[in-house]
Write a protein that holds these residues in place. Structure first.
Motif, PDB file in Angstrom:
ATOM      1  N   MET A   1     101.061 -19.427  22.677  1.00 46.39           N
ATOM      2  CA  MET A   1     101.660 -18.982  23.917  1.00 46.39           C
ATOM      3  C   MET A   1     100.652 -19.173  25.048  1.00 46.39           C
ATOM      4  N   ALA A   2     101.116 -19.751  26.132  1.00 45.51           N
ATOM      5  CA  ALA A   2     100.248 -20.027  27.269  1.00 45.51           C
ATOM      6  C   ALA A   2     100.059 -18.782  28.121  1.00 45.51           C
ATOM      7  N   ASN A   3      98.883 -18.645  28.681  1.00 42.69           N
ATOM      8  CA  ASN A   3      98.615 -17.558  29.617  1.00 42.69           C
ATOM      9  C   ASN A   3      99.079 -17.970  30.999  1.00 42.69           C
ATOM     10  N   SER A   4      99.503 -17.004  31.774  1.00 38.57           N
ATOM     11  CA  SER A   4      99.855 -17.293  33.159  1.00 38.57           C
ATOM     12  C   SER A   4      99.326 -16.178  34.037  1.00 38.57           C
ATOM     13  N   ILE A   5      99.158 -16.493  35.295  1.00 34.10           N
ATOM     14  CA  ILE A   5      98.706 -15.474  36.234  1.00 34.10           C
ATOM     15  C   ILE A   5      99.882 -14.564  36.573  1.00 34.10           C
ATOM     16  N   LYS A   6      99.569 -13.440  37.115  1.00 35.48           N
ATOM     17  CA  LYS A   6     100.615 -12.531  37.578  1.00 35.48           C
ATOM     18  C   LYS A   6     100.300 -12.187  39.024  1.00 35.48           C
ATOM     19  N   LEU A   7     101.174 -12.594  39.926  1.00 33.32           N
ATOM     20  CA  LEU A   7     101.025 -12.210  41.317  1.00 33.32           C
ATOM     21  C   LEU A   7     101.270 -10.713  41.423  1.00 33.32           C
ATOM     22  N   THR A   8     100.591 -10.079  42.348  1.00 38.07           N
ATOM     23  CA  THR A   8     100.772  -8.646  42.530  1.00 38.07           C
ATOM     24  C   THR A   8     101.210  -8.348  43.957  1.00 38.07           C
ATOM     25  N   THR A   9     102.058  -7.359  44.076  1.00 42.42           N
ATOM     26  CA  THR A   9     102.453  -6.929  45.410  1.00 42.42           C
ATOM     27  C   THR A   9     101.221  -6.425  46.142  1.00 42.42           C
ATOM     28  N   GLY A  10     101.230  -6.637  47.444  1.00 38.96           N
ATOM     29  CA  GLY A  10     100.089  -6.256  48.248  1.00 38.96           C
ATOM     30  C   GLY A  10      99.039  -7.348  48.370  1.00 38.96           C
ATOM     31  N   LEU A 139     102.660 -10.139  49.799  1.00 39.22           N
ATOM     32  CA  LEU A 139     103.806  -9.956  48.918  1.00 39.22           C
ATOM     33  C   LEU A 139     104.306  -8.520  48.996  1.00 39.22           C
ATOM     34  N   GLN A 140     105.497  -8.372  49.518  1.00 40.94           N
ATOM     35  CA  GLN A 140     106.147  -7.071  49.651  1.00 40.94           C
ATOM     36  C   GLN A 140     106.904  -6.714  48.373  1.00 40.94           C
ATOM     37  N   ALA A 141     107.534  -7.739  47.755  1.00 42.05           N
ATOM     38  CA  ALA A 141     108.331  -7.511  46.544  1.00 42.05           C
ATOM     39  C   ALA A 141     108.353  -8.789  45.713  1.00 42.05           C
ATOM     40  N   ILE A 142     108.409  -8.614  44.394  1.00 40.84           N
ATOM     41  CA  ILE A 142     108.410  -9.734  43.452  1.00 40.84           C
ATOM     42  C   ILE A 142     109.419  -9.443  42.358  1.00 40.84           C
ATOM     43  N   ILE A 172     104.036  -0.725  50.352  1.00 37.08           N
ATOM     44  CA  ILE A 172     104.323  -1.755  49.348  1.00 37.08           C
ATOM     45  C   ILE A 172     104.213  -1.085  47.999  1.00 37.08           C
ATOM     46  N   ARG A 173     105.233  -1.198  47.170  1.00 43.63           N
ATOM     47  CA  ARG A 173     105.274  -0.503  45.884  1.00 43.63           C
ATOM     48  C   ARG A 173     104.609  -1.354  44.789  1.00 43.63           C
ATOM     49  N   GLY A 174     104.120  -0.672  43.758  1.00 41.88           N
ATOM     50  CA  GLY A 174     103.559  -1.340  42.578  1.00 41.88           C
ATOM     51  C   GLY A 174     102.143  -1.842  42.745  1.00 41.88           C
ATOM     52  N   THR A 175     101.369  -1.211  43.596  1.00 43.33           N
ATOM     53  CA  THR A 175     100.015  -1.699  43.856  1.00 43.33           C
ATOM     54  C   THR A 175      98.913  -0.920  43.139  1.00 43.33           C
TER      55      THR A 175
END
Length: 178
Positions: A1-10, A139-142, A172-175
């Motif tokens: 399984m390949a790794n990927s980045i995860k963008l984050t809100t904020g 990033l406000q929402a993803i 911004i939520r989820g930060t």
């Protein structure tokens, strides 16, 4: 399984360009048409009837999004010819781009799939993603999904964005952490 980045809100949205249907290049994070926020909708491509339906439903929300200062751009990994075929089934007024490459898909943290057959499509493609970028390029929402059947309901997104845009200090939520 390949790794990927995860963008984050904020965090800042990456500078990613693609080609619009009429041939000009566009920075996918930049608001347009007088708006100061941008909604980027990544769709699988012309082979996906759920995507075509979703993009047409998104058109129904353009007036409400414009009213709150949110512009929309859609993009896929399709070729210019594939996008031209999609346009025959789309009744949209917002810009739509093609040519998203795998490096850009990974940069956005999208799930990537291989075609099931040559009849489906001739290239790997991203699964759906929706990104809301505020007036500071943040990033406000993803929302990303690994399948076309798991997408946010657009009327809920528009109501939520209307609420957020009408608040003076909505965070911004989820930060905090993931």
């Amino acid at each position: 399984m390949a790794n990927s980045i995860k963008l984050t809100t904020g965090s800042s949205f990456p500078s990613i360009e693609a080609t619009l249907a009429e041939g000009s290049r566009v920075n996918l994070s930049k608001a347009h048409s007088g708006a100061d926020w941008q909604m980027l909708v990544v769709y699988r491509g012309k082979h996906c009837p759920l995507c075509i339906r979703y993009l047409n439903i998104l058109e129904e929300h353009q007036a409400a999004l414009k009213e709150i200062g949110v512009s929309v751009t859609a993009v896929s990994a399709d070729s210019k010819a594939q996008l031209a075929e999609s346009m025959e089934k789309l009744n949209i007024s917002y810009p739509i781009a093609y040519g998203l490459n795998e490096q850009q898909m990974k940069q956005l943290g999208l799930y990537i799939s291989a075609p099931r057959s040559a009849q489906e499509t001739d290239h790997n493609f991203s699964e759906p993603g929706l990104f809301v970028i505020n007036d500071e390029g943040t990033l406000q929402a993803i929302d990303i999904s690994n399948a076309p059947l798991l997408r946010p309901e657009l009327s809920v997104v528009v109501r939520g964005l209307t609420f957020v845009r009408n608040q003076d200090d909505y965070p911004i939520r989820g930060t905090v952490a993931y």
